[in-house]
Structure formats: structure tokens, C-alpha cells
Design a protein around this motif. Structure first.
Motif, PDB file in Angstrom:
ATOM      1  N   TYR A  58       0.824  -1.201   0.000  1.00 54.98           N
ATOM      2  CA  TYR A  58       0.000   0.000   0.000  1.00 54.98           C
ATOM      3  C   TYR A  58       0.867   1.263   0.000  1.00 54.98           C
ATOM      4  CZ  TYR A  58      -3.085   3.730   1.547  1.00 54.98           C
ATOM      5  OH  TYR A  58      -3.754   4.920   1.639  1.00 54.98           O
ATOM      6  N   GLU A  59       1.854   1.312   0.868  1.00 58.50           N
ATOM      7  CA  GLU A  59       2.703   2.500   0.957  1.00 58.50           C
ATOM      8  C   GLU A  59       3.488   2.717  -0.335  1.00 58.50           C
ATOM      9  OE1 GLU A  59       5.041   2.031   4.468  1.00 58.50           O
ATOM     10  OE2 GLU A  59       3.387   2.596   5.824  1.00 58.50           O
ATOM     11  N   LYS A  60       3.903   1.647  -0.960  1.00 57.47           N
ATOM     12  CA  LYS A  60       4.593   1.756  -2.244  1.00 57.47           C
ATOM     13  C   LYS A  60       3.660   2.335  -3.294  1.00 57.47           C
ATOM     14  CE  LYS A  60       7.201  -0.993  -5.613  1.00 57.47           C
ATOM     15  NZ  LYS A  60       7.697  -2.358  -5.955  1.00 57.47           N
ATOM     16  N   ALA A  61       2.402   1.897  -3.300  1.00 59.71           N
ATOM     17  CA  ALA A  61       1.427   2.403  -4.265  1.00 59.71           C
ATOM     18  C   ALA A  61       1.147   3.881  -4.046  1.00 59.71           C
ATOM     19  CB  ALA A  61       0.138   1.597  -4.165  1.00 59.71           C
ATOM     20  N   VAL A  62       1.025   4.305  -2.785  1.00 62.01           N
ATOM     21  CA  VAL A  62       0.791   5.716  -2.480  1.00 62.01           C
ATOM     22  C   VAL A  62       1.964   6.567  -2.962  1.00 62.01           C
ATOM     23  CG1 VAL A  62       0.537   7.400  -0.615  1.00 62.01           C
ATOM     24  CG2 VAL A  62      -0.753   5.256  -0.544  1.00 62.01           C
ATOM     25  N   ALA A  63       3.179   6.107  -2.701  1.00 61.15           N
ATOM     26  CA  ALA A  63       4.359   6.860  -3.111  1.00 61.15           C
ATOM     27  C   ALA A  63       4.456   6.982  -4.627  1.00 61.15           C
ATOM     28  CB  ALA A  63       5.615   6.197  -2.556  1.00 61.15           C
ATOM     29  N   ALA A  64       4.013   5.950  -5.332  1.00 57.10           N
ATOM     30  CA  ALA A  64       4.098   5.944  -6.794  1.00 57.10           C
ATOM     31  C   ALA A  64       2.969   6.717  -7.450  1.00 57.10           C
ATOM     32  CB  ALA A  64       4.115   4.506  -7.309  1.00 57.10           C
ATOM     33  N   ASN A  65       1.939   7.096  -6.672  1.00 59.07           N
ATOM     34  CA  ASN A  65       0.765   7.749  -7.246  1.00 59.07           C
ATOM     35  C   ASN A  65       0.400   9.002  -6.451  1.00 59.07           C
ATOM     36  OD1 ASN A  65      -0.380   5.752  -9.418  1.00 59.07           O
ATOM     37  ND2 ASN A  65       0.186   4.468  -7.675  1.00 59.07           N
ATOM     38  N   PRO A  66       1.213  10.066  -6.563  1.00 58.53           N
ATOM     39  CA  PRO A  66       0.871  11.317  -5.893  1.00 58.53           C
ATOM     40  C   PRO A  66      -0.360  11.948  -6.531  1.00 58.53           C
ATOM     41  CG  PRO A  66       2.704  11.659  -7.388  1.00 58.53           C
ATOM     42  CD  PRO A  66       2.443  10.176  -7.362  1.00 58.53           C
ATOM     43  N   PRO A  67      -1.005  12.893  -5.840  1.00 62.38           N
ATOM     44  CA  PRO A  67      -2.191  13.547  -6.411  1.00 62.38           C
ATOM     45  C   PRO A  67      -1.892  14.205  -7.750  1.00 62.38           C
ATOM     46  CG  PRO A  67      -1.985  14.044  -4.073  1.00 62.38           C
ATOM     47  CD  PRO A  67      -0.710  13.356  -4.475  1.00 62.38           C
ATOM     48  N   VAL A  68      -2.892  14.184  -8.635  1.00 62.57           N
ATOM     49  CA  VAL A  68      -2.776  14.812  -9.953  1.00 62.57           C
ATOM     50  C   VAL A  68      -3.968  15.745 -10.149  1.00 62.57           C
ATOM     51  CG1 VAL A  68      -1.497  12.880 -10.950  1.00 62.57           C
ATOM     52  CG2 VAL A  68      -4.001  12.931 -11.109  1.00 62.57           C
ATOM     53  N   THR A  69      -3.856  16.617 -11.130  1.00 63.84           N
ATOM     54  CA  THR A  69      -4.901  17.590 -11.428  1.00 63.84           C
ATOM     55  C   THR A  69      -5.436  17.366 -12.834  1.00 63.84           C
ATOM     56  OG1 THR A  69      -3.878  19.233  -9.970  1.00 63.84           O
ATOM     57  CG2 THR A  69      -5.447  20.043 -11.592  1.00 63.84           C
ATOM     58  N   HIS A  70      -6.766  17.367 -12.954  1.00 63.58           N
ATOM     59  CA  HIS A  70      -7.422  17.226 -14.253  1.00 63.58           C
ATOM     60  C   HIS A  70      -8.513  18.290 -14.386  1.00 63.58           C
ATOM     61  CE1 HIS A  70      -5.364  13.503 -14.917  1.00 63.58           C
ATOM     62  NE2 HIS A  70      -6.032  12.829 -14.001  1.00 63.58           N
ATOM     63  N   PRO A  71      -8.887  18.638 -15.619  1.00 68.39           N
ATOM     64  CA  PRO A  71     -10.014  19.555 -15.806  1.00 68.39           C
ATOM     65  C   PRO A  71     -11.312  18.954 -15.267  1.00 68.39           C
ATOM     66  CG  PRO A  71      -8.780  19.248 -17.857  1.00 68.39           C
ATOM     67  CD  PRO A  71      -8.289  18.214 -16.900  1.00 68.39           C
TER      68      PRO A  71
END
Length: 284
Positions: A176-189
Motif C-alpha cells: 500500500y505504501e509503495k502504491a501511495v508513493a508511486a501515485n501522488p495527487p494529480v490535477t485534471h479539468p
């Protein structure tokens, strides 16, 4: 009912959904057939194939005709086929997909589509619903459309998957922690332009969208609550009652979907291949 080369296409509603007949997904598809399937997908947003019998390898290979495939960082995968996600729901593993959502919007290039195959079904129940985000957008007032077109939203892996949530706890702390680190928040329209049809559509959802940028917290919550309720109107929705061998292929760029969680204590097993897309852009 219409025809496109060998395909017979039966629309299910004016806004969304069609059944495609005349194709065996277990057989290698010609470029022309892939083109016809893509055209039907763009027109109907979610398409269904009945009575199919194809292996995880064939599911993966068919999906790969439409683009590179995504490997989910948490969910179980088919042995030997990491691109095939297993959704196995039963009493000890209830579904966490029973909320309206668009798949994997927590990455920069959210999927263009997903292909879901029924492997084991309950005697009754376990339907899936899809909603058209282009139809939902068109139904908004012009002032609301204009307001939304300039907004961005934050999509967050950890907003949907918490450490103590079902998927997070089953995956284990390290994974889980590895997945969180690999997927930081992103911004979309908030309103994206479909890259192939050019149509605008709503691109926020209750599962992955944490907040709308530029708004106060209360404003963001109120607007998200409105949009999440708005997209559920029956005029935008098609509901599919699964039968063995059914396959659904949906355009993830302009739809949302949810599983109907009404089948426990029975078991429901589905496999999914997810085709990566491109970075969403603002509606013109």
C-alpha cells in the motif's frame, strides 16, 4: 438495429449503451474489425458482447489492440497476466466498486477504456450501471457549463484507497505504501474534451476526486455533491444484467460506472483489462 461490416449493433438507450453481435472475441481480430469496434465504442460509450468464451490471455491481447495496458497497484491480478485484474467479491471480500466512479483517474493519463468479463455470477443480482458524462454535461444549464469549464480538480489515489480500507488492508502495508508513493495527487479539468470525438464531458467522480481547486472547502464539497447526484439521472444511465460469457467495453473518458452490491452472500468474479489513455485537456 444497424450493421457495420460484420457487426450487428443494437442500441440500448438514446444516451448510452449498445450490444454488438457477430464477433468472437477469442479469435484474432482484423484491423477493420478493431476499427468498427472502436467506432461503436465512440458512438455508444459502453458496448456489450454476449456469449463470449475467452481466456485471460485472449482478454489481454484483445485489450492491447486499443493501447498499452495498466497494471493496478493494489488489486489482485491473474497469475501470469498482471494486466488482468481479478474482482472477486464474496462475504469475506465485499465489493468496494459500488460507488459511481471513473477508473484510475489518479494518474496523469487515465484509461481510455476498460474491458470487463463475467467469470462467475450470482444466481440473481450483481448488475453494473454506466452513465454518460457527455449527456450529463449537455443537461447542465449554459451558465453552469461555462463556470465548470475553467475549473480543475485534484484526483488522489489515497482519497479512494486508505490504509485501513478494504483494498489497502488486503494489499498489505508495504504494498500500500509503495502504491501511495508511486501515485501522488494529480490535477485534471473538471470538464474534459474527449480526444477522439471532441465532445465535452464531466470528469470528476466521488471516488477519486478529492476537491475542486480554487474553491473554498464548503464550495468544493457542495459542487461535488451536486455533480455526483446530477450524473445519476436515469436519462444518462444504462444497466446491464450479466450472464455467463458477457463482456463489457466502456469508454472511460466519458462515462462513470458502479457495481450494484445486492448479491451477497453469493460470489461474483469478474476480470478486467484496462487500456491507458492520454492526459485530459480542458473543453474548448
Amino acid at each position: 438495429m444497424t450493421r457495420s461490416n460484420v457487426l450487428e449493433i443494437e442500441p440500448l438507450s438514446p444516451a448510452i449503451g449498445a450490444v454488438l453481435r457477430g464477433v468472437n472475441l477469442a479469435e484474432p481480430a482484423s484491423d477493420d474489425l478493431i476499427g468498427d469496434i472502436r467506432a461503436a465504442l465512440l458512438r455508444h460509450q459502453v458496448i456489450f458482447f454476449e456469449g463470449q468464451d475467452f481466456t485471460p490471455t485472449q482478454q489481454r491481447d484483445f485489450a492491447a489492440r486499443f493501447g498499452d495496458l495498466h497494471v493496478h497497484p493494489l488489486y489482485d491480478r491473474d497469475e501470469g497476466h498482471p494486466e488482468i485484474m481479478i474482482i472477486d467479491n464474496h462475504v469475506d471480500n465485499p465489493t468496494d466498486n459500488n460507488f459511481w466512479h471513473t477508473d484510475v483517474t489518479f494518474i496523469d493519463t487515465p484509461p481510455m477504456g476498460s474491458i470487463l468479463a463475467a467469470r462467475q455470477l450470482p444466481p440473481v443480482g450483481g448488475d453494473t450501471m454506466w452513465a454518460s458524462m457527455t449527456a450529463a454535461y449537455k443537461a447542465l444549464s449554459k451558465p453552469m457549463q461555462t463556470f465548470l469549464q475553467g475549473l480543475e480538480a485534484v484526483h488522489d489515489f489515497s482519497f479512494a484507497f486508505t490504509a485501513d480500507g478494504l483494498a489497502g488492508s488486503q494489499a498489505g502495508r508495504e504494498k500500500y505504501e509503495k502504491a501511495v508513493a508511486a501515485n501522488p495527487p494529480v490535477t485534471h479539468p473538471v470538464i474534459r474534451t474527449h480526444p477522439e470525438t471532441g465532445e465535452p464531458g464531466i470528469f470528476v467522480n466521488s471516488v477519486f476526486t478529492r476537491r475542486i481547486k480554487g474553491l473554498r472547502r464548503e464550495e468544493s464539497r457542495a459542487l461535488m455533491a451536486f455533480l455526483n447526484q446530477h450524473i445519476q439521472q436515469p436519462e444518462f444511465v444504462v444497466r446491464w444484467r450479466w450472464r455467463p460469457g458477457d463482456v463489457a467495453f466502456w469508454d472511460n473518458r466519458n462515462t462513470q460506472h458502479r457495481a450494484v452490491d445486492d448479491f451477497l452472500p453469493h460470489r461474483r468474479i469478474m476480470t478486467r483489462a484496462t487500456v491507458l489513455g492520454d492526459k485530459p485537456v480542458f473543453a474548448a
